[in-house]
Design an enzyme around this catalytic site. Structure first.
Site, PDB file in Angstrom:
ATOM      1  N   HIS A 149       0.871  -1.196   0.000  1.00 39.43           N
ATOM      2  CA  HIS A 149       0.000   0.000   0.000  1.00 39.43           C
ATOM      3  C   HIS A 149       0.898   1.233   0.000  1.00 39.43           C
ATOM      4  O   HIS A 149       1.495   1.574   1.020  1.00 39.43           O
ATOM      5  CB  HIS A 149      -0.916   0.023   1.228  1.00 39.43           C
ATOM      6  CG  HIS A 149      -1.868   1.187   1.229  1.00 39.43           C
ATOM      7  ND1 HIS A 149      -3.229   1.029   1.343  1.00 39.43           N
ATOM      8  CD2 HIS A 149      -1.664   2.527   1.125  1.00 39.43           C
ATOM      9  CE1 HIS A 149      -3.822   2.208   1.317  1.00 39.43           C
ATOM     10  NE2 HIS A 149      -2.891   3.151   1.184  1.00 39.43           N
ATOM     11  N   HIS A 187       1.656   5.380  -1.698  1.00 41.83           N
ATOM     12  CA  HIS A 187       1.356   6.567  -2.506  1.00 41.83           C
ATOM     13  C   HIS A 187       2.672   7.158  -3.003  1.00 41.83           C
ATOM     14  O   HIS A 187       3.539   7.484  -2.181  1.00 41.83           O
ATOM     15  CB  HIS A 187       0.635   7.629  -1.668  1.00 41.83           C
ATOM     16  CG  HIS A 187      -0.646   7.130  -1.074  1.00 41.83           C
ATOM     17  ND1 HIS A 187      -1.866   7.294  -1.692  1.00 41.83           N
ATOM     18  CD2 HIS A 187      -0.897   6.446   0.077  1.00 41.83           C
ATOM     19  CE1 HIS A 187      -2.809   6.746  -0.939  1.00 41.83           C
ATOM     20  NE2 HIS A 187      -2.249   6.225   0.137  1.00 41.83           N
ATOM     21  N   LYS A 245      -9.165  -0.115  -6.087  1.00 42.07           N
ATOM     22  CA  LYS A 245      -9.212   0.542  -4.776  1.00 42.07           C
ATOM     23  C   LYS A 245     -10.533   1.279  -4.578  1.00 42.07           C
ATOM     24  O   LYS A 245     -10.932   2.098  -5.400  1.00 42.07           O
ATOM     25  CB  LYS A 245      -8.048   1.533  -4.662  1.00 42.07           C
ATOM     26  CG  LYS A 245      -7.992   2.328  -3.366  1.00 42.07           C
ATOM     27  CD  LYS A 245      -7.632   1.456  -2.179  1.00 42.07           C
ATOM     28  CE  LYS A 245      -7.828   2.181  -0.852  1.00 42.07           C
ATOM     29  NZ  LYS A 245      -6.737   3.074  -0.489  1.00 42.07           N
ATOM     30  N   HIS A 255     -10.495   1.311   1.505  1.00 45.50           N
ATOM     31  CA  HIS A 255     -10.328   2.325   2.534  1.00 45.50           C
ATOM     32  C   HIS A 255     -11.587   2.198   3.377  1.00 45.50           C
ATOM     33  O   HIS A 255     -12.622   2.739   3.035  1.00 45.50           O
ATOM     34  CB  HIS A 255     -10.178   3.734   1.947  1.00 45.50           C
ATOM     35  CG  HIS A 255      -9.904   4.761   3.004  1.00 45.50           C
ATOM     36  ND1 HIS A 255      -8.701   5.403   3.144  1.00 45.50           N
ATOM     37  CD2 HIS A 255     -10.672   5.208   4.025  1.00 45.50           C
ATOM     38  CE1 HIS A 255      -8.744   6.206   4.192  1.00 45.50           C
ATOM     39  NE2 HIS A 255      -9.931   6.116   4.738  1.00 45.50           N
ATOM     40  N   HIS A 261      -4.648  -0.511   5.592  1.00 46.76           N
ATOM     41  CA  HIS A 261      -4.237   0.272   6.771  1.00 46.76           C
ATOM     42  C   HIS A 261      -5.215   0.138   7.945  1.00 46.76           C
ATOM     43  O   HIS A 261      -5.798   1.114   8.409  1.00 46.76           O
ATOM     44  CB  HIS A 261      -3.998   1.738   6.432  1.00 46.76           C
ATOM     45  CG  HIS A 261      -5.002   2.394   5.518  1.00 46.76           C
ATOM     46  ND1 HIS A 261      -6.347   2.335   5.719  1.00 46.76           N
ATOM     47  CD2 HIS A 261      -4.829   3.119   4.396  1.00 46.76           C
ATOM     48  CE1 HIS A 261      -6.957   2.997   4.762  1.00 46.76           C
ATOM     49  NE2 HIS A 261      -6.062   3.480   3.950  1.00 46.76           N
ATOM     50  N   ASP A 281       1.481   2.663   3.531  1.00 43.97           N
ATOM     51  CA  ASP A 281       0.640   3.852   3.339  1.00 43.97           C
ATOM     52  C   ASP A 281       1.499   5.112   3.393  1.00 43.97           C
ATOM     53  O   ASP A 281       1.010   6.182   3.779  1.00 43.97           O
ATOM     54  CB  ASP A 281      -0.499   3.915   4.365  1.00 43.97           C
ATOM     55  CG  ASP A 281      -1.576   4.934   3.969  1.00 43.97           C
ATOM     56  OD1 ASP A 281      -1.649   5.303   2.787  1.00 43.97           O
ATOM     57  OD2 ASP A 281      -2.333   5.361   4.860  1.00 43.97           O
TER      58      ASP A 281
HETATM   59  C1  NCD Z   1      -3.375   9.189   1.957  1.00 45.44           C
HETATM   60  C2  NCD Z   1      -2.862  10.227   0.953  1.00 45.44           C
HETATM   61  O1  NCD Z   1      -2.305  11.246   1.376  1.00 45.44           O
HETATM   62  O2  NCD Z   1      -2.962   9.993  -0.253  1.00 45.44           O
HETATM   63  N1  NCD Z   1      -3.426   9.792   3.258  1.00 45.44           N
HETATM   64  C3  NCD Z   1      -3.454   9.148   4.442  1.00 45.44           C
HETATM   65  O3  NCD Z   1      -3.624   9.811   5.474  1.00 45.44           O
HETATM   66  N2  NCD Z   1      -3.303   7.850   4.542  1.00 45.44           N
HETATM   67  C4  NCD Z   1      -4.707   8.686   1.513  1.00 45.44           C
HETATM   68  C5  NCD Z   1      -5.157   7.449   2.252  1.00 45.44           C
HETATM   69  O4  NCD Z   1      -4.601   6.368   2.106  1.00 45.44           O
HETATM   70  O5  NCD Z   1      -6.123   7.565   3.021  1.00 45.44           O
HETATM   71 ZN    ZN Z   2      -3.220   5.155   1.548  1.00 41.67          ZN
END
Ligand code: NCD
Ligand code: ZN
Length: 347
Positions: free
Chosen positions: A17, A19, A103, A140, A178, A251
């Site tokens: 997971h 970003h 997702k 999510h 998460h 995450d």
């Molecule tokens: C994530 C993001 O910034 O893209 N932020 C987070 O707090 N985890 C989005 C997400 O996974 O909820």
């Molecule tokens: Zn995330």
């Protein structure tokens, strides 16, 4: 005196997971991940989101272009589910070979989720096809709306949406992303084997006190928000239990320092710099370093039906200080635990 190991070598892990954003931000953060991990499930919450296989193919190429020539890294792409996703796109996704999941974000739940699903029951035709194609659904798992307390949103999601979904689609592969609560851990444990769960380093290391320690601490603000100590303990217990349902998903979610340290700060913790060291710290805190390899390197690959990695990584017991800030875009990037000491270091 118990002797602590000075070195730990494990199969190279994957991040299930992650970003990585796009453009200059992507170029700035991707090398941290490709240094530690062989593969990562790439979140599709760009602006606009990655909704089609064609968009995922283009994004995948931009990610590959950002991998340093010294690293080998495979981005595992995902599609962003919307009210308008079609079953045909699911067939295309499976056939592509590079889209590994879809997702689900409830509309408005988190960063860049405006295009998310407004009512999960509208997606049944798509879930049917995902079940038929064996394409995993990543959740999510939070409800939105002011009627539910922010600390209860995950638990209410389980009762209202997740439990019925797993019943309606018994063959659908589902990942509770998460997870932050004891309730999620218990749900996943009791569910059938096609239900898995990712756990972040921040939720293993902290409870919600971290957000308010001596003042408001924006770098501990992520979604789903940190919970109680009993939740943290349940997560740590699950992650270190050896159960193949629980696996690593950082995450890691980079935001500029300016967008975190402001009157309406963005949600997300950046941990790609030192993810494996953070997990090692958490596992060691309960004497379970021997369980790290399964969690970090085996169970996720097995769940997704992908081969386990062949190469290895080594962590050394060496104290170093996490930088206050890393170069990023308009302003810097503050990593989780910035300025603090860490007892493990990847070599
Ligand atoms: C994530 C993001 O910034 O893209 N932020 C987070 O707090 N985890 C989005 C997400 O996974 O909820
Ligand atoms: Zn995330």
């Amino acid at each position: 005196m118990s002797s602590k190991p000075t070195e730990l070598t494990i199969t190279r892990p994957d991040d299930w997971h992650l970003h990585v954003r796009d453009g200059a931000a992507l170029k700035a953060v991707l090398p941290y991940t490709s240094r530690q991990f062989a593969r990562a499930i790439i979140m599709p919450n760009l602006k606009p989101p990655v909704r089609t296989v064609a968009e995922a193919a283009a994004y995948r190429q931009r990610i590959l272009d950002a991998v340093p020539s010294t690293d080998r890294f495979e981005p595992l792409m995902t599609l962003y589910l919307t009210d308008n996703t079609s079953p045909e796109e699911i067939v295309k996704a499976k056939a592509s070979g590079f889209v590994h999941a879809v997702k689900y974000y409830p509309a408005g739940a988190t960063t860049n989720s405006d295009s998310g699903v407004t009512d999960i029951r509208k997606c049944d035709a798509v879930f049917d096809m995902m079940q038929a194609q064996d394409l995993p659904l990543l959740l999510h798992g939070e409800v939105t709306g002011d009627d539910v307390d922010v600390f209860d949103r995950e638990k209410v999601f389980i009762d209202r949406h997740l439990a019925p979904l797993v019943k309606r689609f018994p063959n659908l592969r589902v990942v509770v992303e998460h997870a932050t609560t004891r309730a999620s851990v218990e749900f996943v444990r009791e569910a059938h084997a096609r239900v898995g769960c990712t756990i972040t380093p921040q939720h293993l290391l902290h409870n919600r006190n971290a957000i308010f320690k001596g003042g408001i601490r924006p770098h501990y603000y992520c979604l789903p928000i940190l919970k109680r100590e009993e939740d943290r303990k349940a997560l740590l217990d699950a992650a270190t239990s050896g159960s193949p349902k629980f696996f690593l998903g950082t995450d890691s979610a980079p935001h500029t320092k300016n967008s975190k340290e402001t009157c309406c700060g963005a949600a997300g913790c950046f941990s790609a710099l030192h993810a494996l060291e953070l997990y090692a710290t958490a596992f060691e805190s309960v004497g379970k370093l021997d369980q790290l390899e399964g969690f970090a390197s085996f169970f996720g690959a097995d769940f997704y039906g992908l081969p386990r990695n062949q190469s290895q990584v080594t962590l050394k017991r060496e104290t170093w200080t996490i930088p206050d800030e890393l170069p990023f875009t308009e302003s810097g990037l503050v990593p989780l635990h910035a300025g603090e000491a860490l007892a493990w270091k990847m070599v």
